[in-house]
Design an enzyme around this catalytic site. Structure first.
Site, PDB file in Angstrom:
ATOM      1  N   LYS A 162       5.944   2.087  11.944  1.00 48.31           N
ATOM      2  CA  LYS A 162       4.629   1.298  12.722  1.00 48.31           C
ATOM      3  C   LYS A 162       5.150   0.264  13.537  1.00 48.31           C
ATOM      4  O   LYS A 162       4.789  -0.081  14.552  1.00 48.31           O
ATOM      5  CB  LYS A 162       3.864   1.061  11.743  1.00 48.31           C
ATOM      6  CG  LYS A 162       2.680   0.224  12.213  1.00 48.31           C
ATOM      7  CD  LYS A 162       1.475  -0.090  11.084  1.00 48.31           C
ATOM      8  CE  LYS A 162       1.871  -1.073  10.318  1.00 48.31           C
ATOM      9  NZ  LYS A 162       1.782  -2.494  10.996  1.00 48.31           N
ATOM     10  N   HIS A 207       0.968  -1.233  -0.039  1.00 48.52           N
ATOM     11  CA  HIS A 207      -0.028  -0.127  -0.055  1.00 48.52           C
ATOM     12  C   HIS A 207       0.963   1.377  -0.021  1.00 48.52           C
ATOM     13  O   HIS A 207       2.072   1.233  -0.180  1.00 48.52           O
ATOM     14  CB  HIS A 207      -1.000   0.123   1.336  1.00 48.52           C
ATOM     15  CG  HIS A 207      -0.274  -0.491   2.585  1.00 48.52           C
ATOM     16  ND1 HIS A 207       0.428   0.721   3.028  1.00 48.52           N
ATOM     17  CD2 HIS A 207      -0.107  -1.321   3.257  1.00 48.52           C
ATOM     18  CE1 HIS A 207       1.086   0.037   4.170  1.00 48.52           C
ATOM     19  NE2 HIS A 207       0.506  -1.278   4.370  1.00 48.52           N
ATOM     20  N   HIS A 255       4.091   1.232   2.107  1.00 47.16           N
ATOM     21  CA  HIS A 255       5.349   0.591   1.559  1.00 47.16           C
ATOM     22  C   HIS A 255       5.964   1.305   0.424  1.00 47.16           C
ATOM     23  O   HIS A 255       7.300   1.464   0.437  1.00 47.16           O
ATOM     24  CB  HIS A 255       4.809  -0.758   1.054  1.00 47.16           C
ATOM     25  CG  HIS A 255       4.203  -1.890   1.987  1.00 47.16           C
ATOM     26  ND1 HIS A 255       3.016  -2.049   2.247  1.00 47.16           N
ATOM     27  CD2 HIS A 255       5.030  -2.429   2.793  1.00 47.16           C
ATOM     28  CE1 HIS A 255       2.844  -3.039   3.010  1.00 47.16           C
ATOM     29  NE2 HIS A 255       3.953  -3.206   3.521  1.00 47.16           N
TER      30      HIS A 255
END
Length: 283
Positions: free
Chosen positions: A151, A34, A37
């Site tokens: 993250k 997504h 990335h």
């Protein structure tokens, strides 16, 4: 963008780049890519002459009751997105390429201490799988720089410790978290959420911001902040695994008056989907 599936084909491309004196960047992924990335690839593009992205759903980092079999695999779409993001080479190996003796019989790499808590405690063996596959990718690609998203904060610390302890001459770059409009951190697992769950998932970011705000005014109350944060998540319809305050450098409990660089971390479930997020805080 070239696509290779075998290690000899990977070596052939990388060897040519190294002979030409090119600086190589690696972006390891598990695919189903997504915008988050793609931002890693863009950052790698700024740091190197040639960018390699790997797409490999690594079996050794999934526990027996986790979602390895249903983890989404979208190699065609991944290749299109990587090419558009500036990737030069996609490494798309089969399991046998990275685990020639099988995933259960292969060499394992373990990073102690920082893996004993949070995700490491909840998902035993997970970080051994992460460290093992990343070490293999480092050996195969021989990058000068590797980019990882923030993250997965604990994973980032594991990789940094792996690189230092093993003496890899690799610069580790931490990429900022990319978020959806609601504040939800982008993740391949977000697609498991229905519309109502996506709205409720925004409570994770809101809780992290609340924790950070309270810490800046009352760092001595970090234990109470943790308890109240978990309650906030439950009130929003989530099931928290943890909502914690930790020292940013090693995830140890903070020492009030001494530790200034902190991180707040949340892991919570919505239905069958598990989400993680974090926020750095300076107090």
């Amino acid at each position: 963008m070239k696509i290779v599936r075998s290690n000899p084909d990977l070596y052939a491309v990388v060897d040519g780049w190294l002979r030409d004196g090119k600086r190589i960047a690696l972006v390891p992924t598990m695919g189903n890519l997504h915008a988050g990335h793609h931002s890693l690839v863009a950052l790698a593009r700024e740091r190197a002459d040639a960018v390699v992205a790997s797409v490999f759903v690594n079996p050794t980092q999934f526990g027996p009751n986790e979602d390895f079999s249903r983890y989404p695999r979208t190699p065609e779409a991944d290749a299109e997105g990587l090419a558009a993001s500036g990737c030069d080479l996609l490494y798309l190996p089969a399991v046998e390429a990275l685990y020639p003796y099988g995933a259960e019989q292969g060499v394992r790499v373990s990073v102690p201490a920082v893996t004993d808590t949070l995700e490491g405690a909840i998902r035993p063996g997970h970080f051994d799988g992460v460290a093992t596959v990343v070490a293999k990718l480092f050996n195969l690609v021989r990058p000068h720089v590797a980019v990882f998203g923030q993250k997965d904060y604990q994973q980032l610390l594991v990789i940094r410790r792996l690189v230092r302890d093993m003496g890899y001459p690799i610069e580790i770059v931490a990429a900022p978290i990319v978020r959806e409009a609601s504040g939800l951190a982008m993740s391949s697992r977000n697609q498991y959420l229905d519309d109502g769950q996506r709205v409720r998932a925004g409570a994770i970011r809101e809780t992290l911001e609340w924790m950070a705000g309270r810490l800046r005014t009352s760092p001595e109350a970090w234990a109470d902040i943790e308890a109240r944060a978990a309650a906030r998540l439950r009130d929003a319809g989530l099931v928290p695994d943890y909502a914690v305050v930790r020292r940013a450098e090693d995830l140890a409990d903070p020492q009030v008056g001494r530790d200034r660089e902190l991180v707040v971390l949340v892991a919570a479930r919505l239905g069958s989907t598990r989400l993680i997020d974090n926020l750095r805080v300076e107090v």
